[in-house]
Motif scaffolding. Structure first.
Motif, PDB file in Angstrom:
ATOM      1  N   GLY A 107       0.811  -1.212   0.000  1.00 55.53           N
ATOM      2  CA  GLY A 107       0.000   0.000   0.000  1.00 55.53           C
ATOM      3  C   GLY A 107       0.844   1.261   0.000  1.00 55.53           C
ATOM      4  N   VAL A 108       1.950   1.246   0.752  1.00 54.07           N
ATOM      5  CA  VAL A 108       2.859   2.394   0.778  1.00 54.07           C
ATOM      6  C   VAL A 108       3.459   2.629  -0.605  1.00 54.07           C
ATOM      7  CG1 VAL A 108       5.079   3.207   1.685  1.00 54.07           C
ATOM      8  CG2 VAL A 108       3.380   2.235   3.237  1.00 54.07           C
ATOM      9  N   ALA A 109       3.793   1.545  -1.308  1.00 55.12           N
ATOM     10  CA  ALA A 109       4.355   1.679  -2.652  1.00 55.12           C
ATOM     11  C   ALA A 109       3.376   2.384  -3.585  1.00 55.12           C
ATOM     12  CB  ALA A 109       4.716   0.297  -3.207  1.00 55.12           C
ATOM     13  N   TRP A 110       2.107   2.038  -3.493  1.00 56.60           N
ATOM     14  CA  TRP A 110       1.086   2.719  -4.301  1.00 56.60           C
ATOM     15  C   TRP A 110       1.029   4.207  -3.953  1.00 56.60           C
ATOM     16  CZ3 TRP A 110      -1.850   1.378  -8.398  1.00 56.60           C
ATOM     17  CH2 TRP A 110      -1.932   0.026  -8.735  1.00 56.60           C
ATOM     18  N   ALA A 111       0.991   4.504  -2.653  1.00 55.39           N
ATOM     19  CA  ALA A 111       0.874   5.898  -2.229  1.00 55.39           C
ATOM     20  C   ALA A 111       2.076   6.726  -2.675  1.00 55.39           C
ATOM     21  CB  ALA A 111       0.716   5.966  -0.707  1.00 55.39           C
ATOM     22  N   LEU A 112       3.278   6.202  -2.461  1.00 57.22           N
ATOM     23  CA  LEU A 112       4.480   6.942  -2.839  1.00 57.22           C
ATOM     24  C   LEU A 112       4.600   7.074  -4.355  1.00 57.22           C
ATOM     25  CD1 LEU A 112       7.125   5.527  -0.322  1.00 57.22           C
ATOM     26  CD2 LEU A 112       5.997   7.762  -0.280  1.00 57.22           C
ATOM     27  N   GLY A 113       4.221   6.019  -5.074  1.00 57.15           N
ATOM     28  CA  GLY A 113       4.273   6.076  -6.528  1.00 57.15           C
ATOM     29  C   GLY A 113       3.417   7.197  -7.078  1.00 57.15           C
ATOM     30  N   PHE A 114       2.230   7.371  -6.527  1.00 60.59           N
ATOM     31  CA  PHE A 114       1.343   8.405  -7.045  1.00 60.59           C
ATOM     32  C   PHE A 114       1.665   9.785  -6.475  1.00 60.59           C
ATOM     33  CE2 PHE A 114      -0.921   4.845  -8.731  1.00 60.59           C
ATOM     34  CZ  PHE A 114      -1.416   5.354  -9.930  1.00 60.59           C
ATOM     35  N   LEU A 115       2.378   9.838  -5.352  1.00 61.20           N
ATOM     36  CA  LEU A 115       2.902  11.126  -4.899  1.00 61.20           C
ATOM     37  C   LEU A 115       3.973  11.627  -5.864  1.00 61.20           C
ATOM     38  CD1 LEU A 115       3.182  10.722  -1.012  1.00 61.20           C
ATOM     39  CD2 LEU A 115       1.713  12.318  -2.272  1.00 61.20           C
ATOM     40  N   VAL A 116       4.830  10.707  -6.299  1.00 62.38           N
ATOM     41  CA  VAL A 116       5.834  11.070  -7.299  1.00 62.38           C
ATOM     42  C   VAL A 116       5.151  11.484  -8.600  1.00 62.38           C
ATOM     43  CG1 VAL A 116       7.736  10.197  -8.715  1.00 62.38           C
ATOM     44  CG2 VAL A 116       7.613   9.595  -6.299  1.00 62.38           C
ATOM     45  N   MET A 117       4.095  10.743  -8.983  1.00 63.18           N
ATOM     46  CA  MET A 117       3.366  11.097 -10.190  1.00 63.18           C
ATOM     47  C   MET A 117       2.766  12.490 -10.085  1.00 63.18           C
ATOM     48  SD  MET A 117      -0.159   9.774 -11.794  1.00 63.18           S
ATOM     49  CE  MET A 117      -0.933  11.375 -11.765  1.00 63.18           C
ATOM     50  N   LEU A 148       3.442  -1.608 -13.361  1.00 62.71           N
ATOM     51  CA  LEU A 148       4.560  -2.167 -12.604  1.00 62.71           C
ATOM     52  C   LEU A 148       4.112  -2.683 -11.239  1.00 62.71           C
ATOM     53  CD1 LEU A 148       7.370   0.446 -13.420  1.00 62.71           C
ATOM     54  CD2 LEU A 148       7.115  -1.877 -14.341  1.00 62.71           C
ATOM     55  N   LEU A 149       3.223  -1.939 -10.565  1.00 62.95           N
ATOM     56  CA  LEU A 149       2.769  -2.370  -9.245  1.00 62.95           C
ATOM     57  C   LEU A 149       1.822  -3.567  -9.340  1.00 62.95           C
ATOM     58  CD1 LEU A 149       2.347   1.015  -7.338  1.00 62.95           C
ATOM     59  CD2 LEU A 149       3.993  -0.808  -6.895  1.00 62.95           C
ATOM     60  N   MET A 165      -2.526  -8.700 -15.799  1.00 62.68           N
ATOM     61  CA  MET A 165      -3.106  -7.372 -15.982  1.00 62.68           C
ATOM     62  C   MET A 165      -2.032  -6.290 -15.992  1.00 62.68           C
ATOM     63  SD  MET A 165      -6.615  -7.277 -13.774  1.00 62.68           S
ATOM     64  CE  MET A 165      -6.817  -5.552 -14.182  1.00 62.68           C
ATOM     65  N   GLY A 166      -1.010  -6.462 -15.145  1.00 69.47           N
ATOM     66  CA  GLY A 166       0.083  -5.501 -15.139  1.00 69.47           C
ATOM     67  C   GLY A 166       0.784  -5.439 -16.484  1.00 69.47           C
ATOM     68  N   VAL A 167       1.053  -6.604 -17.057  1.00 69.54           N
ATOM     69  CA  VAL A 167       1.662  -6.651 -18.384  1.00 69.54           C
ATOM     70  C   VAL A 167       0.733  -6.010 -19.408  1.00 69.54           C
ATOM     71  CG1 VAL A 167       2.453  -8.187 -20.220  1.00 69.54           C
ATOM     72  CG2 VAL A 167       3.012  -8.714 -17.828  1.00 69.54           C
TER      73      VAL A 167
END
Length: 215
Positions: A107-117, A148-149, A165-167
């Motif tokens: 969940g943290v990876a999702w949050a940080l990824g979209f903060l960078v976005m 990627l996530l 689905m990611g691919v």
């Protein structure tokens, strides 16, 4: 020595053991990820509404300007996020230890990824004037993160559907970017939302078959 004693001393049948392991893995995945079919359906409908509204604004088959269309897109995505958090939170309540850590960090990876976005989007707004080109670049970044996530989540939680689905989303993202600012919305509208909806159907079928086999 009795027949019952001999039965008790027999090694566990390999196929039975594999079924038990698979059942335990599926249970753990459901607890960590929640109802995947419901989440795929929600996101498919959100993309269908959001990208569909932007597409209608872009090509004139909806009587709406691009700014209200963007607002509809934002609301649809926000609602999907809220539903995902509620569903995942309900299923993961009470989980402790390594499983809790895995789910939390995912969940943290999702949050940080979209903060960078969000940070990159701010930069793009400052240097790109064309609204639709900005949208193409921002969505390209967002779907890159999603793809990627999804692959990472699928490998982490042993979920082949999620990895596929990611691919798929990475392929769709490349196709949308190559199609240019004129047609990227069409690609996301059809193949992005369609990917989620197909996954929702496949996951529903898979869950029903699993429930029948466990009955």
């Amino acid at each position: 020595m009795t027949h019952d004693a001999l039965d008790d001393d027999r090694p566990l049948d390999l196929h039975t053991a594999l079924r038990l392991v698979k059942s335990a893995e599926d249970t753990a995945r459901r607890e960590l990820r929640g109802n995947e079919a419901l989440q795929y359906l929600v996101w498919g409908l959100a993309w269908l509404l959001g990208f569909g509204t932007l597409h209608g604004s872009r090509f004139g088959w909806l009587p709406i300007d691009h700014e209200p269309a963007l607002a509809v897109f934002g609301v649809a995505i926000l609602l999907a996020i809220v539903v995902t958090i509620v569903v995942a939170g309900r299923y993961s309540r009470g989980i402790r230890g390594h499983s809790s850590f895995t789910g939390t960090m995912y969940g943290v990876a999702w949050a940080l990824g979209f903060l960078v976005m969000g940070t990159l989007s701010g930069v793009i707004v400052g240097v790109v004037d064309d609204f639709w080109v900005r949208g193409m670049l921002m969505n390209g970044i967002a779907i890159l993160i999603v793809g990627l996530l999804y692959i990472t989540g699928g490998t982490t939680f042993n979920d082949k559907t999620q990895s596929v689905m990611g691919v798929w989303f990475l392929v769709v993202d490349m196709a949308a970017l190559l199609s240019g600012s004129q047609h990227y919305l069409t690609v996301f509208f059809i193949f992005g939302s369609g990917g989620f909806l197909v996954a929702a159907v496949l996951e529903t079928v898979r869950r029903r078959k699993q429930a029948q086999s466990n009955a």
